[in-house]
Design an enzyme around this catalytic site. Structure first.
Site, PDB file in Angstrom:
ATOM      1  N   GLU A 111       0.992  -0.864  -0.075  1.00 25.38           N
ATOM      2  CA  GLU A 111      -0.248   0.128   0.150  1.00 25.38           C
ATOM      3  C   GLU A 111       0.999   1.229  -0.339  1.00 25.38           C
ATOM      4  OE1 GLU A 111      -4.156  -1.560   2.280  1.00 25.38           O
ATOM      5  OE2 GLU A 111      -2.627  -1.133   3.275  1.00 25.38           O
ATOM      6  N   SER A 141      11.678   7.744   7.486  1.00 20.17           N
ATOM      7  CA  SER A 141      11.638   6.948   8.812  1.00 20.17           C
ATOM      8  C   SER A 141      11.731   6.252   9.231  1.00 20.17           C
ATOM      9  CB  SER A 141       9.952   7.810   9.655  1.00 20.17           C
ATOM     10  OG  SER A 141       9.426   6.902  10.670  1.00 20.17           O
ATOM     11  N   CYS A 188       6.390  -3.970  15.632  1.00 19.66           N
ATOM     12  CA  CYS A 188       6.453  -3.367  16.779  1.00 19.66           C
ATOM     13  C   CYS A 188       4.811  -3.137  16.990  1.00 19.66           C
ATOM     14  CB  CYS A 188       5.781  -1.820  16.594  1.00 19.66           C
ATOM     15  SG  CYS A 188       7.990  -1.481  15.926  1.00 19.66           S
ATOM     16  N   CYS A 194       2.881   8.817  -0.201  1.00 22.10           N
ATOM     17  CA  CYS A 194       4.063   7.369   1.765  1.00 22.10           C
ATOM     18  C   CYS A 194       4.046   6.832   1.472  1.00 22.10           C
ATOM     19  CB  CYS A 194       2.909   7.326   2.821  1.00 22.10           C
ATOM     20  SG  CYS A 194       3.557   7.119   3.773  1.00 22.10           S
ATOM     21  N   CYS A 221      -1.126   6.661   9.392  1.00 15.72           N
ATOM     22  CA  CYS A 221       0.596   5.585  10.049  1.00 15.72           C
ATOM     23  C   CYS A 221      -0.437   4.118  10.970  1.00 15.72           C
ATOM     24  CB  CYS A 221       0.642   6.834  11.171  1.00 15.72           C
ATOM     25  SG  CYS A 221       1.546   8.022  10.901  1.00 15.72           S
ATOM     26  N   CYS A 247       1.410  -1.992  15.457  1.00 18.66           N
ATOM     27  CA  CYS A 247       1.519  -1.686  13.686  1.00 18.66           C
ATOM     28  C   CYS A 247       1.323  -2.878  13.706  1.00 18.66           C
ATOM     29  CB  CYS A 247       3.156  -1.273  13.492  1.00 18.66           C
ATOM     30  SG  CYS A 247       3.572  -0.617  12.103  1.00 18.66           S
ATOM     31  N   GLY A 284       7.142  -1.087   6.018  1.00 22.61           N
ATOM     32  CA  GLY A 284       8.298  -2.062   6.027  1.00 22.61           C
ATOM     33  C   GLY A 284       9.403  -0.908   7.387  1.00 22.61           C
ATOM     34  N   GLU A 285      11.087  -0.998   7.047  1.00 23.54           N
ATOM     35  CA  GLU A 285      11.689  -0.534   7.940  1.00 23.54           C
ATOM     36  C   GLU A 285      12.902  -0.216   6.786  1.00 23.54           C
ATOM     37  OE1 GLU A 285      13.016   1.267  11.401  1.00 23.54           O
ATOM     38  OE2 GLU A 285      14.918   1.221   9.595  1.00 23.54           O
ATOM     39  N   LEU A 331      11.169   6.718  18.256  1.00 25.75           N
ATOM     40  CA  LEU A 331      11.012   6.918  19.583  1.00 25.75           C
ATOM     41  C   LEU A 331       9.859   6.466  20.098  1.00 25.75           C
ATOM     42  CD1 LEU A 331      13.940   7.649  20.691  1.00 25.75           C
ATOM     43  CD2 LEU A 331      12.753   9.414  21.984  1.00 25.75           C
ATOM     44  N   CYS A 379       6.682  -6.098   7.685  1.00 27.28           N
ATOM     45  CA  CYS A 379       8.175  -5.450   8.327  1.00 27.28           C
ATOM     46  C   CYS A 379       8.765  -6.381   9.216  1.00 27.28           C
ATOM     47  CB  CYS A 379       7.799  -4.145   8.640  1.00 27.28           C
ATOM     48  SG  CYS A 379       8.772  -3.476   9.558  1.00 27.28           S
TER      49      CYS A 379
HETATM   50  N1  SAH Z   1       9.504   1.388   9.728  1.00 30.19           N
HETATM   51  C1  SAH Z   1       9.475   2.669  10.115  1.00 30.19           C
HETATM   52  C2  SAH Z   1       8.888   3.633   9.114  1.00 30.19           C
HETATM   53  C3  SAH Z   1       6.964   3.036   8.830  1.00 30.19           C
HETATM   54  S1  SAH Z   1       6.210   3.476  10.308  1.00 30.19           S
HETATM   55  C4  SAH Z   1       9.570   3.552  11.544  1.00 30.19           C
HETATM   56  O1  SAH Z   1       8.674   2.855  11.956  1.00 30.19           O
HETATM   57  O2  SAH Z   1       9.962   4.721  11.412  1.00 30.19           O
HETATM   58  C5  SAH Z   1       5.291   5.063  10.103  1.00 30.19           C
HETATM   59  C6  SAH Z   1       5.004   5.358  11.694  1.00 30.19           C
HETATM   60  O3  SAH Z   1       4.092   5.161  11.590  1.00 30.19           O
HETATM   61  C7  SAH Z   1       6.124   5.236  12.779  1.00 30.19           C
HETATM   62  O4  SAH Z   1       7.020   6.560  13.216  1.00 30.19           O
HETATM   63  C8  SAH Z   1       5.408   4.518  13.153  1.00 30.19           C
HETATM   64  O5  SAH Z   1       5.785   4.410  14.617  1.00 30.19           O
HETATM   65  C9  SAH Z   1       4.191   4.800  12.879  1.00 30.19           C
HETATM   66  N2  SAH Z   1       3.054   4.313  13.850  1.00 30.19           N
HETATM   67  C10 SAH Z   1       2.657   2.738  13.079  1.00 30.19           C
HETATM   68  N3  SAH Z   1       1.306   2.583  13.593  1.00 30.19           N
HETATM   69  C11 SAH Z   1       1.109   3.221  14.558  1.00 30.19           C
HETATM   70  C12 SAH Z   1      -0.299   3.310  15.004  1.00 30.19           C
HETATM   71  N4  SAH Z   1      -1.065   2.607  15.258  1.00 30.19           N
HETATM   72  N5  SAH Z   1      -1.150   4.776  14.768  1.00 30.19           N
HETATM   73  C13 SAH Z   1       0.345   5.248  14.955  1.00 30.19           C
HETATM   74  N6  SAH Z   1       1.386   5.427  13.828  1.00 30.19           N
HETATM   75  C14 SAH Z   1       1.626   4.863  13.946  1.00 30.19           C
HETATM   76 FE1  SF4 Z   2       7.564  -0.874  14.078  1.00 41.41          FE
HETATM   77 FE2  SF4 Z   2       7.981   1.031  11.445  1.00 41.41          FE
HETATM   78 FE3  SF4 Z   2       8.143  -1.385  11.048  1.00 41.41          FE
HETATM   79 FE4  SF4 Z   2       5.687  -0.714  11.933  1.00 41.41          FE
HETATM   80  S1  SF4 Z   2       6.700  -0.332   9.700  1.00 41.41           S
HETATM   81  S2  SF4 Z   2       6.522  -2.597  12.632  1.00 41.41           S
HETATM   82  S3  SF4 Z   2       6.565   1.277  13.408  1.00 41.41           S
HETATM   83  S4  SF4 Z   2       9.463   0.024  12.234  1.00 41.41           S
END
Ligand code: SAH
Ligand code: SF4
Length: 340
Positions: free
Chosen positions: A85, A189, A110, A99, A334, A113, A157-158, A213, A106
């Site tokens: 997506e 990011s 986390c 975006c 996000c 997410c 993805g990261e 963070l 990923c």
């Molecule tokens: N993997 C990278 C980039 C993609 S995630 C990263 O984690 O930075 C993009 C952003 O969306 C990150 O800051 C992530 O922490 C945030 N995010 C993920 N799940 C979320 C949620 N459920 N609500 C709000 N932000 C979220």
């Molecule tokens: Fe974590 Fe970013 Fe991967 Fe989602 S996309 S699992 S927020 S590192």
């Protein structure tokens, strides 16, 4: 599109080299959506090419527009049948950001997410990243007569686990002969991949860096961002300090606010001291992201709780923004991207 293969094909067919440039311009600058639109080429050649070459390596399966019209979520199919997506966001009048995704799934996982839920399926190729821009750009040109101004690597993805492909894609996006965006219009990011941050500082010092963070103590961050077990806060602090010192650029700090998890007053105080251990407040913009629902066991804080946290960080001397949640009605906000 495989330009090398195309070049060989044109040569074999005895076609002049300038045709190659015409195709490049039509794809990158003209944002052609199909071979039919590459009207500088004679019709028989267009037909021949459309039988041999796909214009993009991603195929638009769906484009969902949010109720307010300020977010568009694309579902793209890849050659191996996997799906990703990509989201277009209209943040200011006539200002569109794209975006983009860098991986299918990923590996960081986390727990808040949706992308991380199933782990990593595979990395995207440089073309699959760039072509999200070309395909979404073609849609925006046709539907709204507008252009993408910024690219944010914040989709699935990261990015720094797929550094080489992301780096290649940034080169194409910033090449004046191809897409031609300024480095300052590109943001990446990361969940805190330390070697990636170090390479990025050297390779793309004018691009923007955002760090997810979410917590400023190792115990909590180990849970919220499992990559922290590999690169704990002390290593991240050092990498960010070096980044700021060498690029002289500010860092965007993303902090997803989850009620009762990371939004207390004492956690705001800890965030303040951790950031100050890295660099002076003027080097940071704190971007608070109220948790978007993803079916995970977290809650979005009430508006006044978000205000209190933002207010505290401002009192500590930081620039603070609270991210608007565009596109949550189409699961395009996000953390909600799952490639379904
Ligand atoms: N993997 C990278 C980039 C993609 S995630 C990263 O984690 O930075 C993009 C952003 O969306 C990150 O800051 C992530 O922490 C945030 N995010 C993920 N799940 C979320 C949620 N459920 N609500 C709000 N932000 C979220
Ligand atoms: Fe974590 Fe970013 Fe991967 Fe989602 S996309 S699992 S927020 S590192």
């Amino acid at each position: 599109m495989d330009f090398q293969k195309l070049s060989a094909f044109l040569e074999k067919s005895g076609l002049p080299a300038f045709r190659m440039k015409q195709v490049r311009d039509a794809v990158y600058r003209g944002l052609a959506a199909s071979w039919d639109e590459v009207t500088v080429l004679p019709a028989p050649l267009r037909e021949k090419l459309s039988g041999e070459f796909h214009l993009h390596s991603v195929e638009q399966l769906e484009a969902q527009v949010s109720a307010k019209g300020d977010a568009v979520k694309f579902l793209f199919g890849l050659k191996d049948g996997r799906k990703i997506e990509t989201v277009l966001l209209n943040l200011l009048p006539e200002k569109w950001s794209l975006c983009v995704s860098t991986q299918v799934g990923c590996p960081v996982r986390c727990p808040f997410c949706a992308t991380g839920k199933k782990g990593l399926k595979r990395n995207l190729s440089p073309d699959e990243i760039t072509d999200q821009f070309l395909a979404a750009g073609a849609w925006l040109r046709k539907e709204r007569g507008q252009k993408i101004g910024n690219v944010i690597f914040m989709g699935m993805g990261e990015p720094f686990y797929n550094y080489d492909a992301v780096g290649e894609a940034i080169k194409v996006m910033t090449d004046p002969d191809r897409i031609g965006l300024g480095q300052r219009h590109i943001s990446v990011s990361t969940a805190g991949h330390v070697p990636g941050i170090r390479r990025f500082a050297k390779d793309f010092p004018q691009c923007n860096l955002a760090i997810s963070l979410h917590a400023s103590e190792d115990a909590l961050r180990n849970e919220l961002v499992p990559l922290n077990r590999q690169y704990p806060l002390s290593q991240l602090a050092k990498a960010l300090n070096d980044y700021i010192f060498s690029t002289r650029r500010r860092v965007f700090v993303e902090y997803v606010l989850m009620d009762g998890v990371n939004n207390s007053r004492s956690q705001a105080a800890k965030l303040n001291s951790w950031l100050r251990s890295v660099a002076a407040p003027k080097y940071f913009t704190i971007n608070l992201i109220p948790y978007n629902r993803t079916g995970c066991p977290y809650r979005t804080p009430a508006k006044d709780r978000i205000k209190v946290f933002a207010g505290l960080m401002e009192t500590y001397g930081f620039e603070v923004t609270v991210r608007k949640s565009l596109g949550d009605d189409i699961a395009g906000a996000c953390g909600q991207l799952a490639g379904k």
